[in-house]
Design a protein around this motif. Structure first.
Motif, PDB file in Angstrom:
ATOM      1  N   SER A 415       0.822  -1.208   0.000  1.00  0.00           N
ATOM      2  CA  SER A 415       0.000   0.000   0.000  1.00  0.00           C
ATOM      3  C   SER A 415       0.854   1.255   0.000  1.00  0.00           C
ATOM      4  O   SER A 415       0.384   2.330  -0.393  1.00  0.00           O
ATOM      5  CB  SER A 415      -0.931   0.012   1.219  1.00  0.00           C
ATOM      6  OG  SER A 415      -0.201  -0.023   2.429  1.00  0.00           O
ATOM      7  N   LYS A 416       2.129   1.151   0.453  1.00  0.00           N
ATOM      8  CA  LYS A 416       2.996   2.327   0.513  1.00  0.00           C
ATOM      9  C   LYS A 416       4.192   2.245  -0.421  1.00  0.00           C
ATOM     10  O   LYS A 416       4.787   3.249  -0.764  1.00  0.00           O
ATOM     11  CB  LYS A 416       3.507   2.524   1.950  1.00  0.00           C
ATOM     12  CG  LYS A 416       2.418   2.827   2.972  1.00  0.00           C
ATOM     13  CD  LYS A 416       1.816   4.205   2.763  1.00  0.00           C
ATOM     14  CE  LYS A 416       0.755   4.521   3.803  1.00  0.00           C
ATOM     15  NZ  LYS A 416       1.314   4.696   5.165  1.00  0.00           N
ATOM     16  N   GLU A 417       4.593   1.073  -0.828  1.00  0.00           N
ATOM     17  CA  GLU A 417       5.750   0.907  -1.707  1.00  0.00           C
ATOM     18  C   GLU A 417       5.339   0.108  -2.926  1.00  0.00           C
ATOM     19  O   GLU A 417       4.448  -0.714  -2.873  1.00  0.00           O
ATOM     20  CB  GLU A 417       6.876   0.153  -0.972  1.00  0.00           C
ATOM     21  CG  GLU A 417       7.658   0.986   0.007  1.00  0.00           C
ATOM     22  CD  GLU A 417       8.650   1.923  -0.675  1.00  0.00           C
ATOM     23  OE1 GLU A 417       8.847   1.808  -1.893  1.00  0.00           O
ATOM     24  OE2 GLU A 417       9.209   2.785   0.019  1.00  0.00           O
ATOM     25  N   THR A 474       9.161  -9.270   4.087  1.00  0.00           N
ATOM     26  CA  THR A 474      10.431  -8.601   4.368  1.00  0.00           C
ATOM     27  C   THR A 474      11.417  -9.521   5.079  1.00  0.00           C
ATOM     28  O   THR A 474      12.595  -9.171   5.204  1.00  0.00           O
ATOM     29  CB  THR A 474      10.222  -7.328   5.212  1.00  0.00           C
ATOM     30  OG1 THR A 474       9.649  -7.683   6.461  1.00  0.00           O
ATOM     31  CG2 THR A 474       9.331  -6.346   4.492  1.00  0.00           C
ATOM     32  N   ARG A 475      10.946 -10.669   5.550  1.00  0.00           N
ATOM     33  CA  ARG A 475      11.848 -11.633   6.194  1.00  0.00           C
ATOM     34  C   ARG A 475      11.921 -12.944   5.415  1.00  0.00           C
ATOM     35  O   ARG A 475      12.242 -13.991   5.963  1.00  0.00           O
ATOM     36  CB  ARG A 475      11.403 -11.907   7.632  1.00  0.00           C
ATOM     37  CG  ARG A 475      11.531 -10.694   8.534  1.00  0.00           C
ATOM     38  CD  ARG A 475      11.609 -11.069   9.998  1.00  0.00           C
ATOM     39  NE  ARG A 475      10.409 -11.755  10.464  1.00  0.00           N
ATOM     40  CZ  ARG A 475      10.223 -12.121  11.727  1.00  0.00           C
ATOM     41  NH1 ARG A 475      11.159 -11.887  12.625  1.00  0.00           N
ATOM     42  NH2 ARG A 475       9.110 -12.723  12.097  1.00  0.00           N
ATOM     43  N   GLY A 476      11.650 -12.876   4.119  1.00  0.00           N
ATOM     44  CA  GLY A 476      11.843 -14.032   3.269  1.00  0.00           C
ATOM     45  C   GLY A 476      10.717 -15.037   3.268  1.00  0.00           C
ATOM     46  O   GLY A 476      10.830 -16.098   2.638  1.00  0.00           O
ATOM     47  N   TRP A 513       7.855  -0.502   3.817  1.00  0.00           N
ATOM     48  CA  TRP A 513       7.859  -1.930   3.529  1.00  0.00           C
ATOM     49  C   TRP A 513       7.007  -2.723   4.516  1.00  0.00           C
ATOM     50  O   TRP A 513       6.710  -3.893   4.280  1.00  0.00           O
ATOM     51  CB  TRP A 513       9.294  -2.466   3.525  1.00  0.00           C
ATOM     52  CG  TRP A 513      10.121  -1.851   2.434  1.00  0.00           C
ATOM     53  CD1 TRP A 513      11.137  -0.968   2.591  1.00  0.00           C
ATOM     54  CD2 TRP A 513       9.980  -2.051   1.020  1.00  0.00           C
ATOM     55  NE1 TRP A 513      11.647  -0.608   1.364  1.00  0.00           N
ATOM     56  CE2 TRP A 513      10.947  -1.254   0.380  1.00  0.00           C
ATOM     57  CE3 TRP A 513       9.127  -2.820   0.230  1.00  0.00           C
ATOM     58  CZ2 TRP A 513      11.098  -1.203  -1.002  1.00  0.00           C
ATOM     59  CZ3 TRP A 513       9.271  -2.778  -1.155  1.00  0.00           C
ATOM     60  CH2 TRP A 513      10.247  -1.980  -1.750  1.00  0.00           C
ATOM     61  N   LEU A 514       6.626  -2.097   5.619  1.00  0.00           N
ATOM     62  CA  LEU A 514       5.783  -2.776   6.601  1.00  0.00           C
ATOM     63  C   LEU A 514       4.343  -2.296   6.544  1.00  0.00           C
ATOM     64  O   LEU A 514       3.570  -2.485   7.474  1.00  0.00           O
ATOM     65  CB  LEU A 514       6.353  -2.589   8.012  1.00  0.00           C
ATOM     66  CG  LEU A 514       7.708  -3.253   8.244  1.00  0.00           C
ATOM     67  CD1 LEU A 514       8.177  -3.036   9.673  1.00  0.00           C
ATOM     68  CD2 LEU A 514       7.656  -4.737   7.935  1.00  0.00           C
TER      69      LEU A 514
END
Length: 527
Positions: A415-417, A474-476, A513-514
């Protein structure tokens, strides 16, 4: 002369005796010599492993001990020799956990099992060996978990290095169904975790769950086996015996067999251990999964889980505890059928299962509905690096049906990136009618789900999916509940000639990213 020979002979015999298999102790330690090159020591007050010497080299780290989680605390620790094996039992006073260490003669392994009766704060249960980075500098999957010289960019576990590459201990993970052996290594030795047979039966979240395997720091090389955690977990904890499993030592590039025999545990009075004689199996056929896709059969109930890969349309399960189980059939990681089966000790049940995935005619499809994002843009990298890594391609983008490749459509949207993604396609007069648009997702964060717009028509919000309260992409991680969304698009939304579908994200978040996001499996416009 005869007197001197006698002294030398006595000295040699004494040396040989010190290297023989067995258990000795000091005031504070149990010392186990496997007579296979491995000598390890266990703290009598808390069950921590404080020394790991292999071929005379100390591999145990110096700052913290090796053990369950960050240590079991004050414990009752007993050591004994049982039926030719050394057995050390650690019963924690603070946690609902009993840990077993077992040694076998002439074997450079520590066999282990972990019995627990309740969830352990802070919501994870793991074996953690803290080893010397100086002796074992190479982690699982190389440097993906090597944080040395890098700066934290997300929480305390995701790092960026000066070259723009990212590192995280989660990037060392593999699917449970494949992760039977993983190792860290150096110039003199390798140290490996081995999870054979039914080691995962009391873990949670099925065959495609992934968790941390190693992390390389300045002083410690951390080698893990995660039994349960909250890292993108899709099931409640199971309780009982975790294992048997083992930590094995060998030469550089050593990799022990993943079919390690642990049947001797049946002679050791291990709480929760169920021998082969108390188990049953399931065998049968699978059908309906197209060639080229892995076929996986998954058995699960609240007490245990098992899985098997089907080869040539046939499968046989591992040895299972008696009970009634749900049965899932997966095309790769895409659920295509479910059923039930009852397992009885000493017997083999039969369960044939066929895919119920409908064969739908489509105008176009991007990617495959297989529960994985790897065929889309950046999907080949997401397991081992952060979305901001300089090796990643751009996010968002435009796809043109007929000329673009699946790798032109992003495997995740934020939604942001990353913005939105568009699909341009043409329709003939005959094709301008009502259609169904379908998009599959594999994982969601902060309620992220697809928003869709065809030309000037906007689809309704499908509503937030079941929340998994854990960072994922973001953590794979890419695997969650695997939601599939559909919209019935009216004929008035389409035009003859060029049409544009815009795919975005419902949801929000306060960090780029979160923010709300989801991972794309595949999308299609049905005819």
């Amino acid at each position: 002369m005869h007197f001197l020979v006698g002294i030398v002979s006595t000295f040699v015999l004494a040396q040989g005796a010190s290297a023989a298999f067995g258990l000795t102790s000091s005031s504070s330690r149990f010392i186990v010599d496997t007579d296979g090159g491995l000598v390890f020591e266990v703290n009598k007050s808390n069950g921590d492993i404080t020394s790991l010497k292999y071929n005379g080299v100390e591999y145990q780290g110096t700052s913290k001990a090796s053990g369950i989680n960050s240590g079991l605390g004050t414990s009752t620790v007993t050591g004994e020799t049982v039926n030719g094996y050394v057995k050390i039992t650690v019963k924690s006073s603070a946690l609902p956990v009993t840990q077993y260490y077992v040694a076998k003669p002439k074997d450079a392994m520590i066999y282990m099992a972990t019995y627990h009766t309740a969830e352990v704060d802070p919501g994870e249960l793991r074996w953690l060996a803290r080893l010397k980075t100086s002796e074992l500098p190479t982690g699982v999957h190389g440097n993906v978990g090597d944080t040395r010289g890098c700066t934290a960019i997300e929480g305390k576990d995701t790092f960026k290095c000066s070259n723009g590459q990212t590192r995280c201990k989660m990037y060392t993970s593999d699917r449970f169904i494949d992760d039977k052996v993983h190792c860290v290594s150096g110039s003199k030795a390798s140290v490996c975790m081995v999870m054979p047979g039914v080691a995962y039966e009391t873990s949670a979240s099925g065959p495609f769950m992934r968790d941390i395997n190693s992390q390389t720091g300045d002083s410690d090389q951390e080698l893990y086996w995660y039994m349960n955690s909250g890292h993108v977990r899709t099931e409640s904890w199971r309780f009982g015996l975790q294992g048997p499993y083992a930590m094995a030592f060998g030469a550089t590039n050593y990799k022990p067999s993943d079919t390690l025999d642990t049947s001797f545990f049946s002679t050791l009075s291990i709480q929760g251990y169920v021998a082969a004689s108390g188990r049953g199996t399931v065998s049968g056929t699978t059908s309906g999964v197209a060639d080229g896709f892995e076929t996986v059969v998954h058995f699960h109930n609240t007490n245990a889980q098992y899985w098997a890969k089907s080869t040539g349309g046939k499968y046989t399960s591992s040895q299972m505890k008696p009970g009634t189980y749900g049965v899932n059939l997966y095309k790769q990681e895409f659920l295509v059928a479910n059923d039930t089966v009852t397992v009885t000790a000493g017997k083999t049940a039969t369960k044939d299962i066929a895919s119920k995935e409908p064969s739908l005619p489509v105008i176009w499809r991007i990617g495959e509905f297989d529960g994985q994002p790897f065929d889309l843009k950046n999907g080949d990298k997401i397991e081992r690096m952060h979305p901001s890594d300089t090796r990643m391609g751009t996010w968002g983008g435009s796809f043109t049906v007929g000329s673009s490749k699946a790798t032109d459509f992003p495997m995740a949207l934020w939604s942001k990136e990353g913005g939105s993604a568009t699909v341009k396609f043409t329709l003939t007069q005959e094709q301008v009618k009502g259609h169904v648009f379908r998009i599959g997702t594999t994982l969601s964060f902060k309620g992220g789900r697809p928003s869709v717009k065809v030309n000037s028509w906007t689809g309704t919000d499908p509503g937030a999916p079941t929340l998994i309260d854990s960072r994922g992409v973001t953590r794979g991680a890419y695997r969650g509940y695997g939601n599939v969304y559909t919209w019935t698009v009216p004929s008035s939304a389409f035009v003859v000639g060029s049409n544009t579908l815009t795919v975005g994200v419902y949801g929000s978040g306060d960090a780029s990213w979160l923010s709300a996001n989801y991972i794309v499996d595949a999308l299609e416009l049905q005819d």
